[in-house]
Design an enzyme around this catalytic site. Structure first.
Site, mmCIF file in Angstrom:
data_model
loop_
_atom_site.group_PDB
_atom_site.id
_atom_site.type_symbol
_atom_site.label_atom_id
_atom_site.label_comp_id
_atom_site.label_asym_id
_atom_site.label_seq_id
_atom_site.Cartn_x
_atom_site.Cartn_y
_atom_site.Cartn_z
ATOM 1 N N CYS A 158 -4.842 0.440 4.407
ATOM 2 C CA CYS A 158 -4.975 -1.051 4.740
ATOM 3 C C CYS A 158 -3.725 -1.395 5.495
ATOM 4 O O CYS A 158 -4.121 -2.020 6.556
ATOM 5 C CB CYS A 158 -4.440 -1.738 3.211
ATOM 6 S SG CYS A 158 -4.424 -3.424 3.338
ATOM 7 N N CYS A 159 -2.572 -0.827 5.807
ATOM 8 C CA CYS A 159 -1.556 -1.212 6.623
ATOM 9 C C CYS A 159 -2.066 -0.571 8.143
ATOM 10 O O CYS A 159 -1.906 -1.516 9.187
ATOM 11 C CB CYS A 159 -0.304 -0.713 6.303
ATOM 12 S SG CYS A 159 0.672 -1.363 5.302
ATOM 13 N N CYS B 197 5.416 -0.156 6.807
ATOM 14 C CA CYS B 197 4.121 -0.495 6.824
ATOM 15 C C CYS B 197 3.264 0.331 7.734
ATOM 16 O O CYS B 197 2.278 0.361 7.921
ATOM 17 C CB CYS B 197 3.897 -1.756 7.303
ATOM 18 S SG CYS B 197 4.556 -2.354 8.829
HETATM 19 S S1 SF4 Z 1 1.207 -4.982 3.347
HETATM 20 FE FE1 SF4 Z 1 0.153 -3.443 4.097
HETATM 21 S S2 SF4 Z 1 -1.133 -2.500 2.377
HETATM 22 FE FE2 SF4 Z 1 -0.275 -4.435 1.589
HETATM 23 S S3 SF4 Z 1 -1.942 -6.004 2.159
HETATM 24 FE FE3 SF4 Z 1 -0.609 -6.117 3.857
HETATM 25 S S4 SF4 Z 1 -1.562 -4.566 5.380
HETATM 26 FE FE4 SF4 Z 1 -2.446 -4.291 3.267
#
Ligand code: SF4
Length: 428
Positions: free
Chosen positions: A131-132, A239
């Protein structure tokens, strides 16, 4: 999207002269104050070839103020992940106008990547590193490719990994990262904010000492590491945009470390248990004991954050029946094999009160119990028992065909002339 490639290659391949240059720079500017380091980077080292990246988080105002003093036209990139608190987006506007920053640019994730890898917006829950990567690393990598260096707000005191952070770093693709606040302590930050009357992030006073995306940020208790609220419960501290620093990067939790079994697989678990010092108004993804919920009911109902309920043996779900829709997850504790009270709680929740959210078993969850738990409506299991885990992984859970007690949650038929003896309808 190349999911496996971090912002730079893992193997450093520095130009030796540049490496020596960085060592010399750190020597020369070791004792320089933050503004001096920033001026050196912006005016002399990389004029017109450097940008800043800001999260507009808990203490971002300090570096942004320094930028406004040194060069208010410096490009300031904000990673607009689509997952920020509304308060953070407001704070971007507040600081922008207050400090006169003329070049704040929001970076958005690639829509095709989102559609392909995170269509439901819940990747953070199952695979936060990816996701990051989609929402932060990739958008940033694209834009930073056009610069010789960038300014970060990282500080030594924040984590053990950052404890040796220098003012200047050479990334493995030979760009320069500048950390003007590397030597700032928490007290220095607070003193600077007070000196220039800088506004706090709206969530700061609520215990959010380090602020990132909303699903991955929780408040911290007094005395806790300021970043302890980031990705709480997951083996992740960074992140991904700082992967390049000293090789100490966030690692995904390996599959064997995941303990939540749900929907046929072991998956990442964003939930944690209520802990001493937690604040009812700010906890997120926390299972709150029935007694604690009752004691702080008003605060929990007023809080916008997702919370769950923990039901220990002897606690009565009837006492919170009117508030069940407030809980995104209910954890029923099964501390011992012979204690059957959890089954009754599960049935009450599903059959009498129609609770439809996640219902998970915690405690000593054993392989023989799982079929009975499922029968009572439990649909998630936190498994720490090794034999149980092996049985699940081998798809060898006990198969129970006959039951002595009817339940409303399963499709069952009476067997023969003994109506209290039930058989799963699937086996008739
Ligand atoms: S911190 Fe990273 S894992 Fe969490 S929502 Fe934001 S982008 Fe996604």
């Amino acid at each position: 999207m190349a999911m496996a490639s971090p912002i730079v290659s893992a193997e450093p391949k520095h130009d030796k002269l540049r490496q020596l240059g960085i060592i010399a720079l750190n020597g020369m500017f070791d004792e320089m104050d933050a503004e001096g380091v920033l001026r050196q980077a912006v005016d002399d080292l990389l004029p017109g070839d450097i940008a800043m990246v800001s999260s507009f988080g808990a203490d971002s105002a300090v570096l942004l103020h320094l930028v406004s003093q040194v060069d208010p036209n410096l490009p300031v990139y904000f990673l607009e992940t689509g997952k920020h608190f509304a308060e953070t987006l407001d704070y971007v506007q507040t600081l922008k106008s207050r400090l006169g920053l003329a070049n704040v640019i929001a970076l958005h994730p690639d829509s095709a990547d989102l559609k392909r890898f995170d269509p439901d917006g819940v990747l953070w829950e199952t695979d936060p590193d990816s996701c990051c990567h989609i929402r932060k690393t990739e958008p940033l990598e694209k834009v930073l490719a056009g610069f010789g260096g960038w300014v970060t707000g990282r500080k030594r005191f924040q984590t053990a990994e950052r404890g040796v952070l220098p003012h200047f770093e050479l990334t493995s693709d030979d760009r320069i990262k500048v950390n003007p606040l590397a030597y700032f302590s928490n007290e220095d930050i607070e003193a600077y904010k007070a000196r220039y009357d800088l506004p706090d992030h709206p969530l700061y006073q609520e215990g959010y000492k380090s602020i990132g995306c909303a699903p991955c940020t929780s408040a911290v208790a007094d005395g806790e590491d300021p970043r302890a609220g980031r990705w709480r419960g997951l083996n992740k501290q960074e992140c991904g945009i700082h992967f390049d620093f000293n090789g100490s990067i966030a690692k995904p939790v390996s599959q064997s470390q995941l303990t939540l079994f749900k929907d046929g697989e072991f998956k990442a678990d964003p939930w944690r248990s209520w802990a001493e010092g937690d604040e009812a108004s700010s906890v997120r993804y926390t299972h709150v004991p029935v007694s604690v919920f009752i004691e702080h009911r008003e605060a929990f109902l007023a809080s916008p954050h997702p919370i769950g309920l923990q039901v220990d043996p002897g606690e009565k779900v009837e006492e919170v029946a009117d508030d069940l829709s407030r809980f995104s997850s209910v954890a029923i504790n099964f501390p011992a094999f012979g204690d059957g009270r959890g089954y009754s709680s599960a049935r009450l929740l599903r059959e009498r009160y129609g609770y439809e959210g996640e219902l998970r078993a915690i405690g000593d969850v054993l392989t023989d119990q799982i079929p009975f738990m499922r029968r009572c409506g439990i649909n998630a299991f936190v498994v720490t028992n090794i034999a149980t885990r092996k049985a699940i992984e081998a798809d060898a859970l006990a198969e129970v065909r006959l039951y002595y007690q009817p339940v409303g949650a399963s499709r069952e038929v009476p067997v023969g002339t003994r109506p209290f003896l039930r058989r799963n309808a699937n086996y008739t």
